[in-house]
Design an enzyme around this catalytic site. Structure first.
Site, PDB file in Angstrom:
ATOM      1  N   ASP A  58      -8.354  19.945 -12.745  1.00 27.01           N
ATOM      2  CA  ASP A  58      -8.683  18.638 -13.326  1.00 27.01           C
ATOM      3  C   ASP A  58      -8.401  18.736 -14.823  1.00 27.01           C
ATOM      4  OD1 ASP A  58      -9.919  16.461 -14.512  1.00 27.01           O
ATOM      5  OD2 ASP A  58     -11.599  16.426 -13.110  1.00 27.01           O
ATOM      6  N   LYS A  95      -9.292   7.846 -18.405  1.00 30.34           N
ATOM      7  CA  LYS A  95      -9.671   8.422 -19.691  1.00 30.34           C
ATOM      8  C   LYS A  95      -8.491   8.398 -20.676  1.00 30.34           C
ATOM      9  CE  LYS A  95     -13.570   8.866 -17.587  1.00 30.34           C
ATOM     10  NZ  LYS A  95     -13.523   9.392 -16.281  1.00 30.34           N
ATOM     11  N   TYR A 136     -17.402  17.728 -13.751  1.00 29.72           N
ATOM     12  CA  TYR A 136     -17.853  16.338 -13.707  1.00 29.72           C
ATOM     13  C   TYR A 136     -18.806  16.137 -12.516  1.00 29.72           C
ATOM     14  CZ  TYR A 136     -17.665  11.357 -12.719  1.00 29.72           C
ATOM     15  OH  TYR A 136     -18.008  10.075 -12.427  1.00 29.72           O
ATOM     16  N   ARG A 152       0.849  -1.206   0.000  1.00 29.91           N
ATOM     17  CA  ARG A 152       0.000   0.000   0.000  1.00 29.91           C
ATOM     18  C   ARG A 152       0.881   1.252   0.000  1.00 29.91           C
ATOM     19  NH1 ARG A 152      -1.846   1.610   4.645  1.00 29.91           N
ATOM     20  NH2 ARG A 152      -2.426  -0.463   5.395  1.00 29.91           N
TER      21      ARG A 152
HETATM   22  C1  LIG Z   1     -13.424  15.396 -15.790  1.00 30.36           C
HETATM   23  C2  LIG Z   1     -13.494  14.198 -14.885  1.00 30.36           C
HETATM   24  N1  LIG Z   1     -12.898  14.241 -13.689  1.00 30.36           N
HETATM   25  C3  LIG Z   1     -12.929  13.188 -12.839  1.00 30.36           C
HETATM   26  C4  LIG Z   1     -13.602  12.025 -13.158  1.00 30.36           C
HETATM   27  C5  LIG Z   1     -13.635  10.885 -12.169  1.00 30.36           C
HETATM   28  O1  LIG Z   1     -12.729   9.903 -12.556  1.00 30.36           O
HETATM   29  P1  LIG Z   1     -12.926   8.317 -12.266  1.00 30.36           P
HETATM   30  O2  LIG Z   1     -14.167   7.907 -12.986  1.00 30.36           O
HETATM   31  O3  LIG Z   1     -11.671   7.723 -12.790  1.00 30.36           O
HETATM   32  O4  LIG Z   1     -13.080   8.172 -10.794  1.00 30.36           O
HETATM   33  C6  LIG Z   1     -14.238  11.932 -14.395  1.00 30.36           C
HETATM   34  C7  LIG Z   1     -14.983  10.703 -14.766  1.00 30.36           C
HETATM   35  O5  LIG Z   1     -15.733  10.690 -15.703  1.00 30.36           O
HETATM   36  C8  LIG Z   1     -14.197  13.053 -15.280  1.00 30.36           C
HETATM   37  O6  LIG Z   1     -14.797  13.033 -16.480  1.00 30.36           O
END
Ligand SMILES: Cc1ncc(COP(=O)(O)O)c(C=O)c1O
Length: 379
Positions: free
Chosen positions: A170, A195, A98, A46
């Site tokens: 992000d 992604k 998101y 971990r």
């Molecule tokens: C812009 C964005 N940030 C964060 C996330 C969250 O990521 P995860 O689904 O890998 O937890 C997503 C998921 O779709 C996203 O599109």
């Protein structure tokens, strides 16, 4: 070093035991120690795993940062950043982001006494009115999910610095190939590595990259204490994905441009949201801070009924109806019922996210097939 060379070699040292050119998947939970406290720097997986360390090194390299940390999902990475805060602290967050980030903030962290202000950050100045002595973090996303709005990272970073507030960006939609927020003054870059970094829709993972050693140490402490670490196989997959990021992103951008223009010229299509249009309200900022405009596009139909949108969403053949984005294959998504369902309807509508909005993640197939597919589905 240029991007392609960097992506292929980032974090990749031949394995010290065998010389294997690919980082091995160290599928182990623990490490044998010679004597109590006498070990090779690896105690328990971990806290330390060589496959994860190789990936974390690669993440730092591709985001022009000093330190990378990998998490078991994008939201786990976001969760770690918010855990830097104390009850009573305040966060200024983008009002268009998101849905899962919004859910984490409102449903999990508000009850621990952290206050979130949701602000339209397309005008960086809007942030200033929300800063007070409790403000500790600005959280933004650009381009935004799903309305492809653009936030001026350098302008927000200047406000953050002047007020001694951390800025986390992000960068999932752009990927490091198109945009590097640390170079523009951000303190932390966050990715849903699920992604574009992974790129093949076969892994859930998150990432943070930063330059400050003390910040890295705090986030590493949270990573190991809370335990949302990715497994070694997942780290291997993202390491492999990064090696082709530049080639995939070039094609995502080319296809994105073709699909965006096709949609805009279609008589049945209403508004098309894509930051590469020269008349996009923030085109100048996108051009300044991004090296391309990516493959994320949202649109509405002129017949703005849910029935017509649903018919289209269910009739594409090459675009698969699914959540997520950034994989090699094209996806079509309905934010109101899928990725952004956790945002209350009145909030969504207030921020411009209509019930009939359709979001595309344009993949790297042949653009002609993607256009034919959408043309047939729009009818
Ligand atoms: C812009 C964005 N940030 C964060 C996330 C969250 O990521 P995860 O689904 O890998 O937890 C997503 C998921 O779709 C996203 O599109």
């Amino acid at each position: 070093m240029k991007a392609g060379t960097k992506y292929i070699h980032a974090g990749a040292e031949p394995d010290p035991t065998t010389g294997a050119i690919m980082t091995p998947i160290y599928q182990t939970s623990t490490y044998v120690q010679e004597a109590p406290g006498k070990n090779k720097g690896f105690e328990y997986a971990r806290s330390q795993n060589p496959t994860r360390f190789a990936l974390e090194e690669a993440l730092a390299v591709i985001e022009n940062g000093k330190f990378g940390l990998a998490f078991s999902s994008g939201v786990a990475a976001t969760d770690a950043v918010i855990k830097l805060l104390q009850p009573g602290d305040e966060v200024i967050a983008a009002n268009d982001m998101y849905g899962g980030t919004y859910r984490l903030f409102t449903k999990i962290f508000e009850k621990f006494g952290i206050k979130f202000h949701y602000v339209n950050m397309q005008e960086a100045e809007n942030i200033k009115g929300y800063i007070n002595k409790n403000t500790k973090l600005i959280w933004t996303e650009t381009p935004t999910n799903p309305l492809i709005n653009i936030v001026d990272i350098a302008a927000v970073a200047a406000i953050a610095k002047a007020n001694n507030v951390l800025l986390c960006v992000d960068n999932t939609f752009a990927s490091p190939y198109l945009q590097n927020p640390l170079d523009l003054g951000a303190d932390i870059v966050m990715h849903s590595a699920t992604k574009y970094l992974g790129g093949h829709s076969d892994v859930i993972q998150g990432a943070l990259v930063m330059n400050d050693q003390a910040l890295r140490d705090q986030l590493y402490f949270i990573q190991k204490s809370c335990g949302a670490v990715p497994g070694p196989m997942d780290c291997f997959l993202v390491l492999r994905g990064i090696k082709t990021l530049h080639v995939r992103m070039q094609r995502h951008c080319e296809n994105g441009e073709k699909v965006a223009h096709f949609l805009r010229n279609h008589p049945k299509v209403g508004h098309v949201y894509w930051c590469g249009f020269t008349d996009h309200p923030s085109y100048a900022i996108a051009k300044k801070q991004m090296r391309g405009f990516g493959g994320m596009i949202s649109f509405t139909l002129k017949d703005d009924s849910m029935e017509t949108a649903t018919k289209l969403l269910s009739s594409t053949k090459v675009f698969s109806l699914a959540e997520s984005l950034g994989g090699v294959e094209s996806l079509i998504n309905h934010p109101a019922t899928m990725t952004h369902a956790s945002i209350p309807r009145e909030e969504r509508i207030k921020n411009g996210l209509s019930d009939s909005l359709i979001r595309l993640s344009v993949g790297i197939e042949d653009a002609e097939d993607l256009i034919d597919d959408l043309n047939a589905a729009i009818g």
